[in-house]
Motif scaffolding. Structure first.
Motif, PDB file in Angstrom:
ATOM      1  N   HIS A  44       0.841  -1.199   0.000  1.00 42.45           N
ATOM      2  CA  HIS A  44       0.000   0.000   0.000  1.00 42.45           C
ATOM      3  C   HIS A  44       0.876   1.249   0.000  1.00 42.45           C
ATOM      4  N   ALA A  45       1.919   1.245   0.843  1.00 41.29           N
ATOM      5  CA  ALA A  45       2.811   2.402   0.921  1.00 41.29           C
ATOM      6  C   ALA A  45       3.583   2.611  -0.371  1.00 41.29           C
ATOM      7  N   MET A  46       3.872   1.527  -1.083  1.00 40.21           N
ATOM      8  CA  MET A  46       4.662   1.642  -2.312  1.00 40.21           C
ATOM      9  C   MET A  46       3.934   2.394  -3.421  1.00 40.21           C
ATOM     10  N   LYS A  47       2.643   2.557  -3.293  1.00 45.82           N
ATOM     11  CA  LYS A  47       1.896   3.271  -4.334  1.00 45.82           C
ATOM     12  C   LYS A  47       2.370   4.707  -4.472  1.00 45.82           C
ATOM     13  N   THR A  48       2.824   5.283  -3.355  1.00 48.34           N
ATOM     14  CA  THR A  48       3.292   6.671  -3.399  1.00 48.34           C
ATOM     15  C   THR A  48       4.692   6.833  -2.816  1.00 48.34           C
ATOM     16  N   SER A  49       5.342   5.724  -2.475  1.00 48.99           N
ATOM     17  CA  SER A  49       6.690   5.782  -1.899  1.00 48.99           C
ATOM     18  C   SER A  49       7.737   5.736  -3.002  1.00 48.99           C
ATOM     19  N   HIS A  50       8.951   6.184  -2.654  1.00 53.21           N
ATOM     20  CA  HIS A  50      10.058   6.150  -3.604  1.00 53.21           C
ATOM     21  C   HIS A  50      11.042   5.024  -3.285  1.00 53.21           C
ATOM     22  N   MET A  51      10.660   4.080  -2.410  1.00 53.93           N
ATOM     23  CA  MET A  51      11.569   2.981  -2.089  1.00 53.93           C
ATOM     24  C   MET A  51      11.907   2.182  -3.342  1.00 53.93           C
ATOM     25  N   THR A  52      13.149   1.756  -3.442  1.00 53.48           N
ATOM     26  CA  THR A  52      13.602   1.038  -4.632  1.00 53.48           C
ATOM     27  C   THR A  52      13.968  -0.412  -4.359  1.00 53.48           C
ATOM     28  N   SER A  53      14.062  -0.784  -3.076  1.00 52.37           N
ATOM     29  CA  SER A  53      14.484  -2.143  -2.735  1.00 52.37           C
ATOM     30  C   SER A  53      13.567  -2.728  -1.669  1.00 52.37           C
ATOM     31  N   LEU A  54      13.114  -3.976  -1.886  1.00 50.25           N
ATOM     32  CA  LEU A  54      12.243  -4.657  -0.928  1.00 50.25           C
ATOM     33  C   LEU A  54      12.716  -6.091  -0.753  1.00 50.25           C
ATOM     34  N   SER A  55      12.889  -6.498   0.512  1.00 55.37           N
ATOM     35  CA  SER A  55      13.250  -7.885   0.837  1.00 55.37           C
ATOM     36  C   SER A  55      12.203  -8.446   1.788  1.00 55.37           C
ATOM     37  N   LEU A  56      11.650  -9.598   1.435  1.00 58.23           N
ATOM     38  CA  LEU A  56      10.668 -10.288   2.272  1.00 58.23           C
ATOM     39  C   LEU A  56      11.238 -11.666   2.597  1.00 58.23           C
ATOM     40  N   ASN A  57      11.432 -11.951   3.885  1.00 61.45           N
ATOM     41  CA  ASN A  57      12.105 -13.181   4.295  1.00 61.45           C
ATOM     42  C   ASN A  57      11.231 -14.044   5.198  1.00 61.45           C
ATOM     43  N   ASN A  58      11.355 -15.372   5.026  1.00 65.56           N
ATOM     44  CA  ASN A  58      10.580 -16.362   5.778  1.00 65.56           C
ATOM     45  C   ASN A  58       9.085 -16.249   5.471  1.00 65.56           C
ATOM     46  N   VAL A  59       8.785 -16.085   4.204  1.00 72.86           N
ATOM     47  CA  VAL A  59       7.390 -15.933   3.780  1.00 72.86           C
ATOM     48  C   VAL A  59       6.749 -17.306   3.587  1.00 72.86           C
TER      49      VAL A  59
END
Length: 373
Positions: free
Chosen positions: A156-171
């Motif tokens: 949801h936050a990524m819709k208007t965020s400028h973050m360029t890197s995402l790591s999701l662990n132990n999913v």
């Protein structure tokens, strides 16, 4: 120490790594505060507790702190190996679990208010810290519910965020329908995505559910020209999903692809992993396969030999400049009791053919790299 020249103060600050020490220095005077704040708040560590989530909300709301945040790390636990808790563990306070989810939702949905945020890493463990400071083990339902809550909030936050890197662990990969929110992100800002999943055997033994172990594609952003680096990992064992559907994903700017413990399908298909790799061939320069395997779904049908896979990748991935293959690229079958196990009927001749084809592929890449250089 309060009266030191600014140059010496700056040198002292630059050589302090402990966040606690930095915050203590920050409280000394204005000079220290101005030098320490950009360092102390550039990377925020959020524990899996209500208090920590609320602390993150306060920093996000602070106009004098939010601009310095570049990275947010959720529930990082150094040197801890993921392990599901024993069976029949009851949660002591259901209301606190609900409060934790609410606090995490509010915090992660607000990440778009961090103007310089670049990286988010979310680590999931089946325990949380209660308000009394006690570690509480979670049931399968609450653990997977919290995962979905946090991931949904980040997207949801990524819709208007400028973050360029995402790591999701132990999913724990749930059915595709649980991730409908992913497709609503039509303009993903990510240039790097790392997804680390819990292997098949661990999930089925813990939860008893046959609905888990969904497609890796459920959390992939829709096709876009922004993504440059992608990692799909299952560090603790093989990962394979009969529901894998990857045919719709194409990232024309992808330069690096890492697969770990990923199981290739017996028959090549548009929805499979092999076709997915080839579809990214336009600018793919780095390919890494760690302990990947070819799935033998029906022993009466010829296995999809690695020699054939290597030969096809060599013919298609003409832009590749680096190939890293760690561990055995073998064959697995699905045992009803033991999960994915080595397929033993593979002969020495087949193994030698696989090894030879891989070596030819690697030699071809080396020769191509020399020509470019």
């Amino acid at each position: 120490m309060r009266d030191l020249p600014i140059e010496i103060i700056n040198t002292v600050v630059q050589n302090v790594s402990s966040v606690i020490d930095l915050l203590q220095l920050r409280s000394l005077n204005k000079a220290y505060r101005e030098l320490v704040t950009p360092i102390a708040f550039s990377k925020l560590h959020v524990k899996n507790s209500i208090q920590s989530a609320q602390n993150l909300q306060q920093i996000i709301a602070a106009a004098n702190l939010a601009p310095y945040v570049r990275e947010v790390v959720y529930d990082s636990r150094d040197d801890e190996c993921f392990q599901f808790p024993p069976e029949n563990i009851e949660i002591e306070d259901m209301l606190e679990v609900a409060d934790l989810e609410e606090a995490l939702t509010e915090a992660f949905c607000a990440l778009d208010r961090l103007p310089r945020l670049e990286c988010v890493a979310a680590n999931f463990w089946p325990t949380f810290i209660s308000q009394s400071g006690k570690e509480i083990r979670e049931s399968p339902f609450w653990f997977t519910s919290r995962q979905l809550t946090v991931i949904h909030s980040i997207y949801h936050a990524m819709k208007t965020s400028h973050m360029t890197s995402l790591s999701l662990n132990n999913v724990v990969m749930m059915p595709v329908s649980c991730y409908d929110f992913v497709s609503t992100l039509t303009n993903s800002p990510l240039s790097h995505l790392s997804l680390s999943v819990v292997p098949n055997a661990d999930i089925s033994a813990w939860s008893g559910s046959k609905e888990i172990n969904g497609s890796l594609g459920a959390l992939l952003p829709i096709s876009n020209p922004t993504l440059k680096s992608l990692e799909l990992r299952s560090p603790q064992g093989p990962y394979h999903s009969l529901e894998t559907k990857l045919s719709s994903f194409h990232y024309p700017s992808l330069e690096s692809l890492v697969l770990e413990n990923t199981v290739f399908d017996q028959m090549s298909s548009p929805d499979g992993v092999e076709e997915f790799v080839i579809r990214q061939k336009d600018r793919l320069h780095h390919l890494e396969l760690q302990s990947c395997a070819s799935y033998v779904a029906n022993p009466s049908v010829d296995a999809r030999l690695w020699s054939s896979i290597w030969q096809r990748l060599a013919a298609e991935l003409t832009s590749l400049r680096e190939l890293v293959v760690d561990g055995d690229s073998g064959y697995v079958v699905l045992d009803p009791e033991w999960g994915y196990v080595t397929y033993k009927p593979i002969s020495t001749t087949v193994a030698e053919g696989d090894s030879s084809s891989l070596q030819i592929f690697q030699d071809t890449i080396i020769s191509a790299s020399k020509v470019v250089a």
